[in-house]
Enzyme design. Sequence first.
Site, PDB file in Angstrom:
ATOM      1  N   CYS A 258       0.799  -1.237   0.000  1.00  0.00           N
ATOM      2  CA  CYS A 258       0.000   0.000   0.000  1.00  0.00           C
ATOM      3  C   CYS A 258       0.828   1.282   0.000  1.00  0.00           C
ATOM      4  CB  CYS A 258      -0.941  -0.003   1.195  1.00  0.00           C
ATOM      5  SG  CYS A 258      -2.082  -1.373   1.135  1.00  0.00           S
TER       6      CYS A 258
HETATM    7  N1  LIG Z   1      -2.548  -6.094   1.737  1.00  0.00           N
HETATM    8  C1  LIG Z   1      -3.052  -5.078   2.382  1.00  0.00           C
HETATM    9  O1  LIG Z   1      -2.718  -4.833   3.536  1.00  0.00           O
HETATM   10  C2  LIG Z   1      -4.107  -4.183   1.759  1.00  0.00           C
HETATM   11  C3  LIG Z   1      -4.836  -3.321   2.585  1.00  0.00           C
HETATM   12  C4  LIG Z   1      -5.808  -2.502   2.027  1.00  0.00           C
HETATM   13  C5  LIG Z   1      -6.022  -2.543   0.653  1.00  0.00           C
HETATM   14  N2  LIG Z   1      -5.289  -3.368  -0.150  1.00  0.00           N
HETATM   15  C6  LIG Z   1      -5.589  -3.371  -1.578  1.00  0.00           C
HETATM   16  O2  LIG Z   1      -6.338  -4.529  -1.896  1.00  0.00           O
HETATM   17  C7  LIG Z   1      -6.006  -5.001  -3.205  1.00  0.00           C
HETATM   18  C8  LIG Z   1      -5.575  -6.450  -3.144  1.00  0.00           C
HETATM   19  O3  LIG Z   1      -4.384  -6.542  -2.384  1.00  0.00           O
HETATM   20  P1  LIG Z   1      -3.868  -7.898  -1.735  1.00  0.00           P
HETATM   21  O4  LIG Z   1      -2.802  -7.498  -0.783  1.00  0.00           O
HETATM   22  O5  LIG Z   1      -5.018  -8.721  -1.266  1.00  0.00           O
HETATM   23  O6  LIG Z   1      -3.217  -8.613  -3.028  1.00  0.00           O
HETATM   24  P2  LIG Z   1      -2.699 -10.147  -3.140  1.00  0.00           P
HETATM   25  O7  LIG Z   1      -1.634 -10.133  -4.180  1.00  0.00           O
HETATM   26  O8  LIG Z   1      -2.426 -10.684  -1.785  1.00  0.00           O
HETATM   27  O9  LIG Z   1      -3.952 -10.960  -3.686  1.00  0.00           O
HETATM   28  C9  LIG Z   1      -4.543 -10.758  -4.902  1.00  0.00           C
HETATM   29  C10 LIG Z   1      -5.043 -12.083  -5.459  1.00  0.00           C
HETATM   30  O10 LIG Z   1      -5.779 -11.779  -6.656  1.00  0.00           O
HETATM   31  C11 LIG Z   1      -5.530 -12.809  -7.605  1.00  0.00           C
HETATM   32  N3  LIG Z   1      -5.881 -12.294  -8.931  1.00  0.00           N
HETATM   33  C12 LIG Z   1      -5.187 -11.471  -9.750  1.00  0.00           C
HETATM   34  N4  LIG Z   1      -5.904 -11.200 -10.865  1.00  0.00           N
HETATM   35  C13 LIG Z   1      -7.067 -11.879 -10.758  1.00  0.00           C
HETATM   36  C14 LIG Z   1      -8.216 -11.990 -11.593  1.00  0.00           C
HETATM   37  N5  LIG Z   1      -8.299 -11.355 -12.758  1.00  0.00           N
HETATM   38  N6  LIG Z   1      -9.226 -12.772 -11.163  1.00  0.00           N
HETATM   39  C15 LIG Z   1      -9.142 -13.426  -9.983  1.00  0.00           C
HETATM   40  N7  LIG Z   1      -8.096 -13.348  -9.142  1.00  0.00           N
HETATM   41  C16 LIG Z   1      -7.069 -12.581  -9.531  1.00  0.00           C
HETATM   42  C17 LIG Z   1      -4.072 -13.144  -7.416  1.00  0.00           C
HETATM   43  O11 LIG Z   1      -3.775 -14.438  -7.903  1.00  0.00           O
HETATM   44  C18 LIG Z   1      -3.936 -13.049  -5.875  1.00  0.00           C
HETATM   45  O12 LIG Z   1      -4.151 -14.295  -5.248  1.00  0.00           O
HETATM   46  C19 LIG Z   1      -4.939  -4.046  -3.710  1.00  0.00           C
HETATM   47  O13 LIG Z   1      -5.552  -3.043  -4.466  1.00  0.00           O
HETATM   48  C20 LIG Z   1      -4.372  -3.455  -2.445  1.00  0.00           C
HETATM   49  O14 LIG Z   1      -3.834  -2.164  -2.672  1.00  0.00           O
HETATM   50  C21 LIG Z   1      -4.343  -4.206   0.387  1.00  0.00           C
END
Ligand SMILES: NC(=O)c1ccc[n+]([C@@H]2O[C@H](COP(=O)([O-])OP(=O)(O)OC[C@H]3O[C@@H](n4cnc5c(N)ncnc54)[C@H](O)[C@@H]3O)[C@@H](O)[C@H]2O)c1
Length: 416
Positions: A258
């Site tokens: 983030c």
């Molecule tokens: N990690 C955090 O602490 C956090 C906190 C708040 C917001 N976010 C936001 O949330 C979003 C996701 O982050 P995350 O940390 O969960 O990412 P992540 O990489 O842990 O998980 C994302 C998942 O999505 C899957 N994916 C990718 N493209 C796809 C598709 N087209 N269809 C289905 N699955 C698909 C990937 O294989 C992966 O398993 C981002 O925008 C991030 O900025 C993250």
Amino acid sequence: MKVGVVGLGYVGLPLAVAFAEAGADVVGLDVNPRVVERLRAGRSSTEDVPDERLRPLIGPRLRPTTDHAELANRDAVVICVPTPLTGGREPDLSYVDSAARLLSAVLRRGQLVVLESTTYPGTTRERLLPILEESGLTAGRDFHLAYSPERIDPGRTDHTIANTPKVVGGLTDACRERAMELYGLICERLVPVSSPEAAELAKLLENIFRSVNIALVNELAMLADRMGIDIWEVIDAAATKPFGFMRFEPGPGMGGHCLPVDPFYLSYKAREYDFPTEFVELAGKINQAQPHFCVQLIARALNDAERSVKGSRVLLLGVSYKAGVGDLRESPALKIARLLRDLGAEVAYHDPHVPSVSELGLESVPLEQGLASCDVACVVTAHPEVDYERVVAAAPLVVDFRGITRGMKAPNLVRL
Ligand SMILES: NC(=O)c1ccc[n+]([C@@H]2O[C@H](COP(=O)([O-])OP(=O)(O)OC[C@H]3O[C@@H](n4cnc5c(N)ncnc54)[C@H](O)[C@@H]3O)[C@@H](O)[C@H]2O)c1
């Protein structure tokens, strides 16, 4: 309620679990078959969802799948895919686009679609909506569309999905109401806003607020170092003010998905409006320079001990980007390790949450072994499992970038 969650990572998995525990019938779609296989076997990929919590849900209540056709009969679908940066440090919305295309192929009248991925204002309306409307359905009339940012803080147990207020912005009033109904299943407090754009910018404000304040305190830490003042004592003193001050701490730089990434999303969009986001960029610049400052501190500490960086054995304690988790994304430890190697140091690490780091070709060494064979041990991320008194007692030299040793005095101890 039949819910679909697209993307089963740090954000999507805890959300899918929360809906399943609230009694919803949940399908979790991920394009990565390894993620799906692992979850089907009852093995979680995030510390926030222990296997014991996941296992009883897998099956009829939470079905991980790679088949997007399973989203067709969902009442609501929530998109939680990554929003990283391209090589040129511009927003990479390719995951949002591909998730939207998968969904568009199966979208049905009456469904609700919510985007949770962090992104710039306008993404839901300008980017997601047109792809979903390729289905032939119209947003706001045939299906509902909303944006609701995730506020998860991995590793945190006091603020959960249930007790963290959830901001919700819909394309229309009806869209917002539908989204609030959905999140009402799992969240105690909802915060409706007038548009998806307001919700998108609220999330960026939260993260940029942290980035700017971390940069401020990092800059003051560098100044305090030059002035010979203990920054930790200063922060502890300032934090006694009961109003108008919020505590932020210096460190080796920002990591995670983030804070190092999101501000660039806003800067990019702001350029479309001929608006330079100077605070945002300055904060990014200072925070990205912090690993260089840490390496300078290590070099100075070794110099004082009549050693050069070249040939020294440096043990990094904690390589994930924050304490208590194993997430390596954008971790400043990686940058510190590379900078030290460029100077000729031999780098090893100990991290109870990260067994190996392929980018560095290293495996975590046992703590005692690492302490016994290093010239300097550097606390990059202060995991709670490590006994820092023991570290100071056993290592010839300790450099602490997290202030975890404050209160301790020892001739071999140097603090940021
Ligand atoms: N990690 C955090 O602490 C956090 C906190 C708040 C917001 N976010 C936001 O949330 C979003 C996701 O982050 P995350 O940390 O969960 O990412 P992540 O990489 O842990 O998980 C994302 C998942 O999505 C899957 N994916 C990718 N493209 C796809 C598709 N087209 N269809 C289905 N699955 C698909 C990937 O294989 C992966 O398993 C981002 O925008 C991030 O900025 C993250």
